[in-house]
Design a protein around this motif. Structure first.
Motif, mmCIF file in Angstrom:
data_model
loop_
_atom_site.group_PDB
_atom_site.id
_atom_site.type_symbol
_atom_site.label_atom_id
_atom_site.label_comp_id
_atom_site.label_asym_id
_atom_site.label_seq_id
_atom_site.Cartn_x
_atom_site.Cartn_y
_atom_site.Cartn_z
ATOM 1 N N PHE A 87 0.993 -1.126 -0.067
ATOM 2 C CA PHE A 87 -0.111 -0.146 0.003
ATOM 3 C C PHE A 87 0.918 1.242 -0.019
ATOM 4 C CE2 PHE A 87 -2.333 3.376 1.727
ATOM 5 C CZ PHE A 87 -3.562 3.294 1.262
ATOM 6 N N ILE A 91 0.373 3.743 -3.338
ATOM 7 C CA ILE A 91 -0.840 4.785 -3.143
ATOM 8 C C ILE A 91 -0.397 6.088 -3.913
ATOM 9 C CG2 ILE A 91 0.163 5.421 -0.918
ATOM 10 C CD1 ILE A 91 -3.543 5.875 -1.493
ATOM 11 N N GLU A 92 0.942 6.588 -3.693
ATOM 12 C CA GLU A 92 1.138 7.870 -4.367
ATOM 13 C C GLU A 92 1.742 7.765 -6.014
ATOM 14 O OE1 GLU A 92 4.106 9.406 -2.208
ATOM 15 O OE2 GLU A 92 2.630 10.655 -0.798
ATOM 16 N N LEU A 96 -5.471 5.268 -5.187
ATOM 17 C CA LEU A 96 -6.011 4.613 -4.076
ATOM 18 C C LEU A 96 -6.703 3.445 -4.749
ATOM 19 C CD1 LEU A 96 -7.324 4.723 -1.276
ATOM 20 C CD2 LEU A 96 -9.142 5.969 -2.355
ATOM 21 N N ALA A 99 -4.124 0.676 -5.214
ATOM 22 C CA ALA A 99 -3.482 0.387 -3.768
ATOM 23 C C ALA A 99 -4.460 -0.271 -2.991
ATOM 24 C CB ALA A 99 -2.950 1.792 -3.109
ATOM 25 N N THR A 100 -5.492 -0.053 -3.097
ATOM 26 C CA THR A 100 -6.740 -0.751 -2.171
ATOM 27 C C THR A 100 -6.655 -2.480 -2.653
ATOM 28 O OG1 THR A 100 -7.885 1.015 -1.986
ATOM 29 C CG2 THR A 100 -9.080 -1.094 -1.723
ATOM 30 N N MET A 142 -6.157 12.645 -2.212
ATOM 31 C CA MET A 142 -5.429 11.394 -2.828
ATOM 32 C C MET A 142 -5.735 10.971 -4.145
ATOM 33 S SD MET A 142 -6.432 8.303 -0.385
ATOM 34 C CE MET A 142 -6.826 9.017 1.367
ATOM 35 N N ILE B 401 -5.142 3.360 4.786
ATOM 36 C CA ILE B 401 -5.681 4.756 4.388
ATOM 37 C C ILE B 401 -5.844 5.779 5.332
ATOM 38 C CG2 ILE B 401 -7.913 5.889 3.319
ATOM 39 C CD1 ILE B 401 -8.396 3.189 2.012
ATOM 40 N N TYR B 404 -2.524 7.189 6.059
ATOM 41 C CA TYR B 404 -1.829 7.968 4.801
ATOM 42 C C TYR B 404 -2.715 9.207 4.582
ATOM 43 C CZ TYR B 404 -0.923 9.591 0.118
ATOM 44 O OH TYR B 404 -0.494 10.270 -0.800
ATOM 45 N N SER B 410 3.390 8.697 2.497
ATOM 46 C CA SER B 410 3.525 7.385 2.522
ATOM 47 C C SER B 410 4.585 6.811 3.655
ATOM 48 C CB SER B 410 3.818 6.822 1.037
ATOM 49 O OG SER B 410 4.679 7.674 0.405
#
Lengths: 147, 499
Positions: A87, A91-92, A96, A99-100, A142, B401, B404, B410
């Motif tokens: 994750f 994520i970046e 999202l 990543a999920t 995000m 989540i 973050y 991160s």
């Protein structure tokens, strides 16, 4: 020999090591005096006490029969930690939704009862839910998905 | 009477549509996680902290508090029906509640639990309203020397009430203090122990720490020990307790309420200890103690009243003095600090709407819980059929989540992995993480006030003895330390954690 499996021995050793590290690194900061404490005063004192308490725990564990450490089960640990790392990495870079899905797919095998069909359904459902809640409803900052 | 009008003001704030909505949301969530084993209020609050950042401070506190006391209700539901305490505070409810259920009186047990909780909640609200002015006057006297002693009191209490070896708990508290020094030192502006890691300059992420050490470590140990789930006993037929039940229960409810209200005020105790103490007291007071453990109504009514009252009054040390008594309260303090509000003596005067609004919302929330719980009991029980293999990836995901989204960092998610591993190791080593979390929150405050106090006294530690309030508090600290050393108390403490 028993000491090497004892909970108290290892927790004592860990406290001594952490205390010693803070003591050592704390030397870089001005100590000052009680009336005018430098940035090093408080942490160095606490680290000293921590190391001493650690030593007491360690010595006590050598003299008595302390409970042994329960054998760690690697399967949940590996998959759960890997899922968090996946994750963090995605994520970046990917957003999202990817990543999920990645986190759920990596985490699920941590349980012995895991089934692929359920995991995929959960990943898709959670991706939709997370996108709705965090990006649309709560407008968190995000990316949704980017490739 | 001044406080009554302030309370009225609080009610009008809490009755705002937004606040009502989030109160309901908090109570629903709290009941849900209370019913579900394997996720507690601590982890839930930590997960939701980042979201509350965008909310109004009062609204966010109302929701978080709802989760906290909602979980007490939900926890007792599963304790009664399945002999499965959803939360630590409902462990004692299992003893007699499940026995009542086995005798076909599940409905009565549930109703007694909910009604005693509601009653205790009402009384605790009034108790706080009556006590607040004098506590506020007291907290005005609290200066740096007193803060130092108060924080020490909080830390010692967290050690006394932790699980396992007291020596290890002391070490954990010291470790928490050290971790709290990471980052930029407020007084000198120097960065400490950051080893040139840029994201650490603001200190460790509190949410990552709490979620890793508590939420995810718990998740890992649940995966390691798949829980044997109890079987549901019978159908719930009659919900309303008989007149006899009421006659037996009302004194226990009164005693439990009183006990819980007072114990909640003490730093470090909180709902779980209050409910245990109440059970012991009821057993002592009973004409026929042998009924306990075989479905005694008092054994459900007393502890349930006590844990709810304590859950409510435990907000007092946090809000008035800025000293969180339990790990959950430490999270609430984190929530307030994120909003830029420093809990402490001034909060009642500078931010009366926040204080009284929260108190009023607890009463409203208790009423909501009564309505949520009794008629909808079947729905909550159904929730238990969600298997853990589906639950845990979702908990893990929301933790990631949540961590973050707080700082869009991160790096904090990496720290979550580190703390999850650390929390897992600590469990293996039998070290309770609660003192660490409390010390982590209190550490920076302790250092700051210690510096100030010793600047005033030119370095003489006598300042802590010369001031009467500080001296009084020091006597409390010494008495508490004496308790840890006393062998008979240690035996009792072991016993308490075993049951």
């Amino acid at each position: 020999m028993g000491a090497l499996r004892s909970r108290d021995f290892w927790s004592g050793a860990a406290f001594v090591a952490i205390g010693a590290w803070f003591l050592w690194r704390g030397q870089d900061y001005r100590f000052g005096s009680a009336a005018a404490m430098g940035p090093g005063y408080f942490p160095v004192l606490i680290a000293l006490v921590l190391a001493m308490v650690g030593l007491i725990i360690l010595f006590k564990s050598l003299r008595s029969h302390a409970a042994a450490i329960e054998r760690p089960v690697l399967r949940p640990l590996v998959f759960v930690l890997a899922a968090i790392v996946v994750f963090a990495l995605s994520i970046e870079r990917f957003g999202l939704v990817p990543a999920t899905i990645a986190a759920i797919v990596v985490a699920s095998p941590a349980s012995r009862e895991f089934r692929w069909s359920e995991t995929i359904a959960l990943a898709v459902g959670m991706a939709a839910f997370a996108a709705l809640v965090f990006i649309y409803a709560l407008s968190q900052n995000m990316p949704l998905a980017r490739f | 009477m001044e406080s009554m009008s302030a309370l009225a003001g609080g009610f009008s704030a809490a009755f705002g549509i937004y606040n009502l909505l989030f109160c309901l949301l908090g109570c629903l969530l709290g009941t849900l996680i209370g019913v579900l084993p394997g996720i507690g209020p601590l982890a839930t609050i930590a997960m939701l902290l980042p979201i509350t950042f965008a909310m109004d401070p009062l609204t966010s506190l109302i929701m978080l508090a709802g989760i906290y006391y909602g979980a007490q209700y939900g926890g007792s539901t599963t304790a009664i029906l399945l002999n499965l305490p959803g939360e630590t505070s409902s462990v004692v409810t299992c003893l007699d509640g499940y026995e009542m259920a086995k005798r076909g009186r599940a409905g009565a047990a549930l109703a007694i639990a909910a009604l005693s909780s509601f009653f205790a909640g009402c009384v605790a609200t009034l108790f706080i309203a009556l006590l607040a002015p004098s506590l506020a006057a007291f907290s005005m006297q609290v200066r740096s020397p007193e803060y130092v002693v108060l924080i020490a009191l909080g830390l010692v209490a967290s050690v006394v009430l932790s699980r396992g070896s007291p020596l290890k708990a002391v070490a954990m508290a010291l470790l928490g203090l050290l971790l709290g020094t990471l980052g930029t030192d407020v007084t000198s502006g120097e960065t400490r122990f950051v080893e040139n890691i840029l994201p650490l300059y603001d200190g460790l992420s509190f949410v990552a720490l709490a979620l890793g050490l508590f939420g995810l470590a718990e998740l890992l140990s649940n995966l390691e020990h798949p829980e044997a789930r109890g079987t549901l006993v019978g159908r719930i037929t009659r919900l309303w307790p008989s007149l006899d039940d009421f006659r037996q229960a009302w004194k226990a409810v009164l005693r439990g309420t009183g006990l819980g209200s007072v114990m909640g005020l003490l730093p470090g105790s909180g709902a779980a200890v209050a409910s245990f103490t109440s059970y012991v007291v009821e057993k002592r007071f009973a004409h026929d103690p042998s009924r306990f453990g075989y479905g005694a109504v008092e054994g459900v009514a007393g502890p349930e009243a006590a844990n709810n009252a304590a859950a409510q009054t435990s907000f007092i040390p946090l809000l008035m003095l800025g000293i969180p008594g339990t790990a959950t309260m430490a999270l609430m303090m984190g929530a307030l600090m994120m909003q830029g509000i420093a809990p402490g003596s001034a909060i009642v005067t500078t931010n009366p709407t926040l204080f009284w609004g929260l108190i009023a919302s607890m009463w409203i929330g208790n009423l909501m819980l009564l309505v949520i719980n009794l008629p909808m009991i079947g729905l909550w029980v159904k929730m238990l059929s969600v298997p853990y293999r589906i639950l845990f990836p979702s908990i893990l995901l929301f933790s990631c989540i949540g961590v973050y989204s707080l700082n869009s960092s991160s790096f904090d998610v990496w720290m979550l992995a580190v703390f999850a591993a650390a929390g897992y190791a600590l469990r293996k080593l039998d070290c309770d993480a609660a003192p660490l979390l409390i010390a982590f929150i209190l550490g920076p405050l302790l250092e700051e006030h210690l510096r100030r106090a010793l600047v005033i006294s030119r370095g003489s530690p006598m300042i802590f003895i010369e001031r009467p309030i500080a001296l009084g508090l020091i006597i409390c600290v010494v008495a508490l330390i004496g308790l840890i050393i006393l062998p008979s108390f240690r035996a009792k403490r072991e016993e308490a954690f075993h049951e």
